[in-house]
Write a protein that holds these residues in place. Sequence first.
Motif, PDB file in Angstrom:
ATOM      1  N   VAL A 141       1.198  -1.283   0.085  1.00 32.14           N
ATOM      2  CA  VAL A 141       0.369   0.135  -0.040  1.00 32.14           C
ATOM      3  C   VAL A 141       0.950   1.117   0.370  1.00 32.14           C
ATOM      4  N   ASN A 142       0.837   2.317  -0.894  1.00 28.58           N
ATOM      5  CA  ASN A 142       1.534   3.214  -1.377  1.00 28.58           C
ATOM      6  C   ASN A 142       0.822   4.242  -1.939  1.00 28.58           C
ATOM      7  N   ALA A 143       1.211   5.180  -1.600  1.00 26.45           N
ATOM      8  CA  ALA A 143       0.839   6.976  -1.875  1.00 26.45           C
ATOM      9  C   ALA A 143       2.045   7.775  -2.856  1.00 26.45           C
ATOM     10  N   VAL A 144       0.986   8.373  -3.722  1.00 28.62           N
ATOM     11  CA  VAL A 144       2.245   9.303  -4.742  1.00 28.62           C
ATOM     12  C   VAL A 144       1.398  10.312  -4.352  1.00 28.62           C
ATOM     13  N   CYS A 145       2.296  11.422  -4.264  1.00 28.45           N
ATOM     14  CA  CYS A 145       1.826  12.453  -3.617  1.00 28.45           C
ATOM     15  C   CYS A 145       2.310  13.902  -4.979  1.00 28.45           C
ATOM     16  N   PRO A 146       1.920  13.696  -6.154  1.00 26.56           N
ATOM     17  CA  PRO A 146       1.774  15.400  -7.006  1.00 26.56           C
ATOM     18  C   PRO A 146       1.963  16.034  -6.149  1.00 26.56           C
ATOM     19  N   GLY A 147       2.606  17.024  -7.432  1.00 25.52           N
ATOM     20  CA  GLY A 147       2.172  18.499  -6.841  1.00 25.52           C
ATOM     21  C   GLY A 147       1.438  19.071  -7.703  1.00 25.52           C
ATOM     22  N   PHE A 148       0.897  20.224  -7.835  1.00 26.42           N
ATOM     23  CA  PHE A 148       0.388  21.007  -9.137  1.00 26.42           C
ATOM     24  C   PHE A 148       0.610  20.756 -10.332  1.00 26.42           C
ATOM     25  N   THR A 149      -0.231  19.402 -11.052  1.00 29.10           N
ATOM     26  CA  THR A 149      -0.450  18.725 -11.837  1.00 29.10           C
ATOM     27  C   THR A 149      -1.418  19.217 -12.997  1.00 29.10           C
ATOM     28  N   ASP A 150      -1.264  19.086 -14.452  1.00 30.48           N
ATOM     29  CA  ASP A 150      -2.205  19.919 -15.459  1.00 30.48           C
ATOM     30  C   ASP A 150      -3.593  18.944 -15.295  1.00 30.48           C
ATOM     31  N   THR A 151      -3.713  19.001 -14.722  1.00 33.24           N
ATOM     32  CA  THR A 151      -5.467  18.617 -14.909  1.00 33.24           C
ATOM     33  C   THR A 151      -6.499  19.283 -14.499  1.00 33.24           C
ATOM     34  N   ASP A 152      -7.550  19.101 -14.532  1.00 36.30           N
ATOM     35  CA  ASP A 152      -8.816  19.861 -14.781  1.00 36.30           C
ATOM     36  C   ASP A 152      -9.129  20.295 -13.155  1.00 36.30           C
ATOM     37  N   ILE A 153      -8.858  19.967 -11.994  1.00 37.42           N
ATOM     38  CA  ILE A 153      -8.441  20.285 -10.904  1.00 37.42           C
ATOM     39  C   ILE A 153      -7.930  21.952 -10.956  1.00 37.42           C
ATOM     40  N   VAL A 154      -6.486  21.824 -11.576  1.00 38.37           N
ATOM     41  CA  VAL A 154      -5.736  22.953 -11.639  1.00 38.37           C
ATOM     42  C   VAL A 154      -6.469  23.787 -12.357  1.00 38.37           C
ATOM     43  N   SER A 155      -6.755  23.187 -13.210  1.00 39.36           N
ATOM     44  CA  SER A 155      -7.430  24.530 -13.987  1.00 39.36           C
ATOM     45  C   SER A 155      -9.239  25.237 -13.129  1.00 39.36           C
ATOM     46  N   GLU A 156      -9.794  24.405 -12.833  1.00 45.83           N
ATOM     47  CA  GLU A 156     -10.507  25.452 -11.729  1.00 45.83           C
ATOM     48  C   GLU A 156      -9.595  26.620 -10.960  1.00 45.83           C
ATOM     49  N   SER A 157      -8.239  24.990 -10.314  1.00 43.86           N
ATOM     50  CA  SER A 157      -7.830  27.016  -9.393  1.00 43.86           C
ATOM     51  C   SER A 157      -7.395  28.019 -10.391  1.00 43.86           C
ATOM     52  N   VAL A 158      -7.001  27.661 -11.353  1.00 39.90           N
ATOM     53  CA  VAL A 158      -7.038  28.776 -12.555  1.00 39.90           C
ATOM     54  C   VAL A 158      -8.106  29.678 -12.217  1.00 39.90           C
ATOM     55  N   ALA A 159      -9.307  28.699 -12.544  1.00 44.65           N
ATOM     56  CA  ALA A 159      -9.798  30.083 -13.036  1.00 44.65           C
ATOM     57  C   ALA A 159     -10.669  30.909 -12.271  1.00 44.65           C
ATOM     58  N   ARG A 160     -10.853  30.433 -10.411  1.00 40.63           N
ATOM     59  CA  ARG A 160     -10.363  30.508  -9.577  1.00 40.63           C
ATOM     60  C   ARG A 160      -9.795  32.222  -8.924  1.00 40.63           C
ATOM     61  N   ILE A 161      -8.276  31.448  -9.277  1.00 40.28           N
ATOM     62  CA  ILE A 161      -7.400  32.751  -8.872  1.00 40.28           C
ATOM     63  C   ILE A 161      -7.891  34.114 -10.437  1.00 40.28           C
ATOM     64  N   VAL A 162      -8.540  33.916 -11.150  1.00 43.15           N
ATOM     65  CA  VAL A 162      -8.372  34.212 -12.269  1.00 43.15           C
ATOM     66  C   VAL A 162     -10.296  35.351 -12.098  1.00 43.15           C
ATOM     67  N   ALA A 163     -10.709  34.526 -11.500  1.00 43.65           N
ATOM     68  CA  ALA A 163     -11.744  35.377 -10.784  1.00 43.65           C
ATOM     69  C   ALA A 163     -12.095  35.863  -9.428  1.00 43.65           C
ATOM     70  N   LYS A 164     -10.885  36.303  -8.289  1.00 48.38           N
ATOM     71  CA  LYS A 164     -10.642  36.628  -7.848  1.00 48.38           C
ATOM     72  C   LYS A 164      -9.924  38.326  -7.315  1.00 48.38           C
ATOM     73  N   THR A 165      -8.789  37.775  -8.261  1.00 48.36           N
ATOM     74  CA  THR A 165      -7.999  38.919  -8.233  1.00 48.36           C
ATOM     75  C   THR A 165      -7.087  39.596  -9.546  1.00 48.36           C
ATOM     76  N   GLY A 166      -8.555  39.321 -10.890  1.00 47.86           N
ATOM     77  CA  GLY A 166      -8.486  39.544 -12.314  1.00 47.86           C
ATOM     78  C   GLY A 166      -7.278  39.243 -12.752  1.00 47.86           C
ATOM     79  N   ARG A 167      -6.340  38.533 -12.485  1.00 49.35           N
ATOM     80  CA  ARG A 167      -5.180  38.343 -12.985  1.00 49.35           C
ATOM     81  C   ARG A 167      -5.516  37.802 -14.033  1.00 49.35           C
ATOM     82  N   SER A 168      -4.903  37.717 -15.441  1.00 45.86           N
ATOM     83  CA  SER A 168      -4.558  36.522 -16.100  1.00 45.86           C
ATOM     84  C   SER A 168      -4.681  34.707 -16.514  1.00 45.86           C
ATOM     85  N   GLU A 169      -4.713  34.006 -16.778  1.00 47.65           N
ATOM     86  CA  GLU A 169      -4.459  32.882 -16.321  1.00 47.65           C
ATOM     87  C   GLU A 169      -3.348  32.657 -16.658  1.00 47.65           C
TER      88      GLU A 169
END
Length: 250
Positions: free
Chosen positions: A172-200
């Motif tokens: 039984v093991n775990a992998v611990c990815p850093g920020f990975t280019d997935t939909d979850i990160v895309s959603e995080s990017v969208a939240r940052i853009v919406a809250k801060t007005g910064r570019s994508e």
Amino acid sequence: MNGITGRHAIVTGGGTGIGLAVAAALTRAGAGVTVTGRREAPLRAAVEAGHAAGFELADVTEPGAFAAALSRAGTPAILVNAAGAAESAPFLRTDDALWERMLRVNLLGAAASTRAALPAMLDAGWGRVVNVASTAALRGYPYVTAYAAAKHGLLGLTRALALEVATRGITVNAVCPGFTDTDIVSESVARIVAKTGRSEADARAELARHNPQARLVRPEEVAATVAFLCSDAASAVNGRAIAVDGGEVP
């Protein structure tokens, strides 16, 4: 890859992101892969693309859903718990509902699927469980207390269960990815853009800066580590948390 060929593998959250990349990697290694998830369209697309042999609809947050999927798909020798979600909020705005969502999908869902799959592995005397955690299981990040706590819990589950089954041919093991280019990160990017007005581009760079390589991790890089952990070559690797993060976590 020795030890994977001919095995039945189930990947939760296998329709997109890291789960999809894992399904494809295990299929290439010779496993018969079943992907599970909440949405039929991406799961069906994974099968049609040749990344999996079959799929089952199963929401790991619903009691009994994964066990019911096993009754249809058959029990696995390899289980990869890749289903997950991330939500952010300041701690004082992290209400009980958010806490419950993060714990259910990131921790309790993995526990339930493992509990359903483990008996057959014990009977066979061979099995692999790999939990897709996060660097958030190894360190803290602001504004994601519930997510980080759930991933810390997933790592605790990994370490404790690894010791419990250590003499039974199961790892039984775990992998611990850093920020990975997935939909979850895309959603995080969208939240940052919406809250801060910064570019994508600026928002993506903000997440990539955590990685000393100054980039997002690719899902295929995480999948390659998972495939190794499922192989016979990793038989002595047990209870580990392997960071795939470009060197972010010391």
